[in-house]
Design a protein around this motif. Structure first.
Motif, mmCIF file in Angstrom:
data_model
loop_
_atom_site.group_PDB
_atom_site.id
_atom_site.type_symbol
_atom_site.label_atom_id
_atom_site.label_comp_id
_atom_site.label_asym_id
_atom_site.label_seq_id
_atom_site.Cartn_x
_atom_site.Cartn_y
_atom_site.Cartn_z
ATOM 1 N N PHE A 1 -0.756 -3.668 -10.102
ATOM 2 C CA PHE A 1 -0.063 -3.941 -8.847
ATOM 3 C C PHE A 1 -0.418 -5.329 -8.316
ATOM 4 O O PHE A 1 0.449 -6.052 -7.810
ATOM 5 C CB PHE A 1 -0.412 -2.856 -7.832
ATOM 6 C CG PHE A 1 0.174 -3.079 -6.471
ATOM 7 C CD1 PHE A 1 1.548 -3.152 -6.269
ATOM 8 C CD2 PHE A 1 -0.660 -3.207 -5.360
ATOM 9 C CE1 PHE A 1 2.087 -3.356 -5.005
ATOM 10 C CE2 PHE A 1 -0.133 -3.400 -4.090
ATOM 11 C CZ PHE A 1 1.243 -3.480 -3.913
ATOM 12 N N PHE B 1 9.252 -9.175 -2.730
ATOM 13 C CA PHE B 1 9.597 -7.766 -2.897
ATOM 14 C C PHE B 1 10.785 -7.381 -2.029
ATOM 15 O O PHE B 1 10.990 -7.902 -0.925
ATOM 16 C CB PHE B 1 8.418 -6.880 -2.487
ATOM 17 C CG PHE B 1 7.543 -6.472 -3.634
ATOM 18 C CD1 PHE B 1 7.694 -5.227 -4.233
ATOM 19 C CD2 PHE B 1 6.570 -7.335 -4.121
ATOM 20 C CE1 PHE B 1 6.892 -4.852 -5.288
ATOM 21 C CE2 PHE B 1 5.758 -6.966 -5.171
ATOM 22 C CZ PHE B 1 5.914 -5.720 -5.760
ATOM 23 N N GLY C 1 12.044 -3.673 -0.404
ATOM 24 C CA GLY C 1 11.479 -2.340 -0.211
ATOM 25 C C GLY C 1 12.230 -1.559 0.840
ATOM 26 O O GLY C 1 13.159 -2.055 1.489
ATOM 27 N N ARG D 1 2.550 3.337 1.196
ATOM 28 C CA ARG D 1 1.589 3.303 0.090
ATOM 29 C C ARG D 1 1.404 1.885 -0.433
ATOM 30 O O ARG D 1 0.278 1.457 -0.719
ATOM 31 C CB ARG D 1 2.045 4.230 -1.034
ATOM 32 C CG ARG D 1 1.108 4.239 -2.231
ATOM 33 C CD ARG D 1 1.259 5.458 -3.082
ATOM 34 N NE ARG D 1 1.009 6.673 -2.318
ATOM 35 C CZ ARG D 1 0.843 7.877 -2.888
ATOM 36 N NH1 ARG D 1 0.874 8.010 -4.194
ATOM 37 N NH2 ARG D 1 0.631 8.930 -2.137
ATOM 38 N N LEU D 2 2.489 1.143 -0.545
ATOM 39 C CA LEU D 2 2.380 -0.225 -1.045
ATOM 40 C C LEU D 2 1.608 -1.107 -0.066
ATOM 41 O O LEU D 2 0.767 -1.923 -0.481
ATOM 42 C CB LEU D 2 3.775 -0.806 -1.297
ATOM 43 C CG LEU D 2 4.618 -0.072 -2.347
ATOM 44 C CD1 LEU D 2 5.968 -0.758 -2.518
ATOM 45 C CD2 LEU D 2 3.882 0.020 -3.680
ATOM 46 N N GLU E 1 -2.125 -0.167 -0.323
ATOM 47 C CA GLU E 1 -2.796 -0.675 -1.521
ATOM 48 C C GLU E 1 -2.980 -2.188 -1.463
ATOM 49 O O GLU E 1 -4.014 -2.711 -1.898
ATOM 50 C CB GLU E 1 -2.007 -0.276 -2.766
ATOM 51 C CG GLU E 1 -2.022 1.217 -3.048
ATOM 52 C CD GLU E 1 -3.433 1.764 -3.207
ATOM 53 O OE1 GLU E 1 -4.294 1.055 -3.776
ATOM 54 O OE2 GLU E 1 -3.668 2.900 -2.754
ATOM 55 N N SER E 2 -2.002 -2.912 -0.929
ATOM 56 C CA SER E 2 -2.165 -4.368 -0.818
ATOM 57 C C SER E 2 -3.265 -4.709 0.178
ATOM 58 O O SER E 2 -4.034 -5.658 -0.014
ATOM 59 C CB SER E 2 -0.851 -5.026 -0.418
ATOM 60 O OG SER E 2 -0.409 -4.547 0.846
ATOM 61 N N PHE F 1 1.271 -8.257 1.348
ATOM 62 C CA PHE F 1 2.393 -7.677 0.600
ATOM 63 C C PHE F 1 3.643 -8.509 0.900
ATOM 64 O O PHE F 1 4.119 -8.539 2.035
ATOM 65 C CB PHE F 1 2.609 -6.224 1.010
ATOM 66 C CG PHE F 1 3.704 -5.536 0.238
ATOM 67 C CD1 PHE F 1 3.620 -5.404 -1.134
ATOM 68 C CD2 PHE F 1 4.826 -5.029 0.889
ATOM 69 C CE1 PHE F 1 4.630 -4.785 -1.862
ATOM 70 C CE2 PHE F 1 5.830 -4.417 0.174
ATOM 71 C CZ PHE F 1 5.736 -4.290 -1.201
ATOM 72 N N ILE G 1 9.500 -1.685 -6.285
ATOM 73 C CA ILE G 1 8.728 -0.582 -6.863
ATOM 74 C C ILE G 1 9.364 0.716 -6.372
ATOM 75 O O ILE G 1 9.540 0.900 -5.167
ATOM 76 C CB ILE G 1 7.247 -0.652 -6.463
ATOM 77 C CG1 ILE G 1 6.564 -1.830 -7.159
ATOM 78 C CG2 ILE G 1 6.528 0.655 -6.818
ATOM 79 C CD1 ILE G 1 5.085 -1.981 -6.809
ATOM 80 N N ALA H 1 -0.290 5.011 -8.727
ATOM 81 C CA ALA H 1 1.146 4.987 -9.003
ATOM 82 C C ALA H 1 1.655 6.345 -9.468
ATOM 83 O O ALA H 1 2.862 6.561 -9.539
ATOM 84 C CB ALA H 1 1.458 3.926 -10.048
#
Length: 302
Positions: A188, A196, A198, A208-209, A212-213, A220, A244, A269
């Motif tokens: 990732f 991105f 999204g 979630r993205l 995690e970033s 992100f 994603i 993921a």
């Protein structure tokens, strides 16, 4: 005239007496003592305010009022029998209504086929489906606006009973020729060098993205926000960004739009979609049957 106290036992008795032409025969069919049956018939006549039977040594015959009462009594008893049959269907779960809220990932990947199979087996059950974000689904369950919810793991839901539904895999979708397509799989962190597209920030996938970033202390790079997976893939095809999304949802779009799918190596993921209910013991039989269909051996009703 006061018929409010006339019960179904008395009506059934009266019909039996009229058909047999005998109070004693009607009493036997109704499993009543003759004296009790005679008292019920007398009370019915008192309630309607007129004789319903001619009493003779050889039996009884209906008066004109008795024939009218007989016709209505038969209709009432038939209506009650039909009502009992319909309610029995609800009690057995073969008829009913279920309100289900599910997130986009569940609907686009799994739920349509699962519901089609369920409704083929139970065609008289009506299922209402609403597509919502995972957090909104939990709120709807808590407020009894939905019977069953399907949402992503990590969604705060401690007040609900949750069961595993399906596992999905998040993948990167990129246009042909994008630098990421040179790899069979990526981390990732390596995708964060690119813009991105999204979904809105209140969806479980976007959350979630972002989570995690933030965890790896990298911004992100969300450039475009859209409302659907299809719109995401169209933006990717135009070369505006990468995205994603769940593999099963991505594959038909990727094939139609000539996009590339690149797996993510990150453990997070792999997500679990889960079924949630507010109170398993309070579910209708139809809802219990649907939970069992969706969750299989994990269902408490299996």
């Amino acid at each position: 005239m006061n018929l409010a106290r006339v019960d179904l036992v008395t009506l059934a008795l009266f019909v039996a007496v009229a058909r047999h032409g005998s109070i004693s025969a009607g009493a036997r069919q109704s499993h009543l003592a003759v004296a009790a049956a005679s008292k019920r018939i007398s009370d019915l006549e008192a309630a309607v305010g007129t004789p319903l039977l001619y009493r003779q040594a050889t039996g009884v015959e209906l008066t004109e009022a008795g024939r009218t009462c007989f016709s209505h009594a038969v209709g009432i008893l038939e209506d009650v029998e039909r009502m009992a049959g319909v309610l029995s269907d609800y009690a057995s779960g073969t008829r009913g209504q279920v309100r289900i809220w599910a997130n986009t990932s569940a609907i686009t990947q799994f739920l349509a086929d699962d519901l089609a199979a369920f409704l083929q087996q139970h065609p008289t059950i009506r299922v209402e489906i609403e597509e919502q974000n995972s957090n909104d689904i939990v709120s709807a369950l808590m407020e009894n606006r939905a019977d069953i919810g399907i949402f992503a793991d990590r969604t705060p839901s401690s007040m609900l009973t949750t069961l595993p539904y399906r596992e999905d895999e998040l993948v990167v979708v990129a246009p042909s020729g994008h630098p990421l397509t040179a790899f069979d799989a990526v981390d990732f962190v390596d995708t964060l060098a690119y813009d991105f597209v999204g979904l809105s920030r209140n969806t479980s996938l976007a959350a979630r993205l972002l989570e995690e970033s933030s965890r790896i202390e990298r911004p992100f790079p969300l450039r475009i926000q859209v409302r659907s997976f299809d719109a995401m893939c169209r933006m990717v095809r135009a070369g505006l960004a990468v995205g994603i999304l769940p593999r099963i949802a991505a594959e038909p779009h990727a094939q139609a739009m000539q996009l590339r799918i690149i797996p993510l190596r990150d453990a997070w993921a792999r997500r679990m979609l889960q079924v949630g209910v507010r109170d398993a013991n309070a579910l209708t039989v139809s809802s219990r049957m649907l939970v069992t269909h969706l969750c299989g051996p994990h269902s408490p009703f299996a």
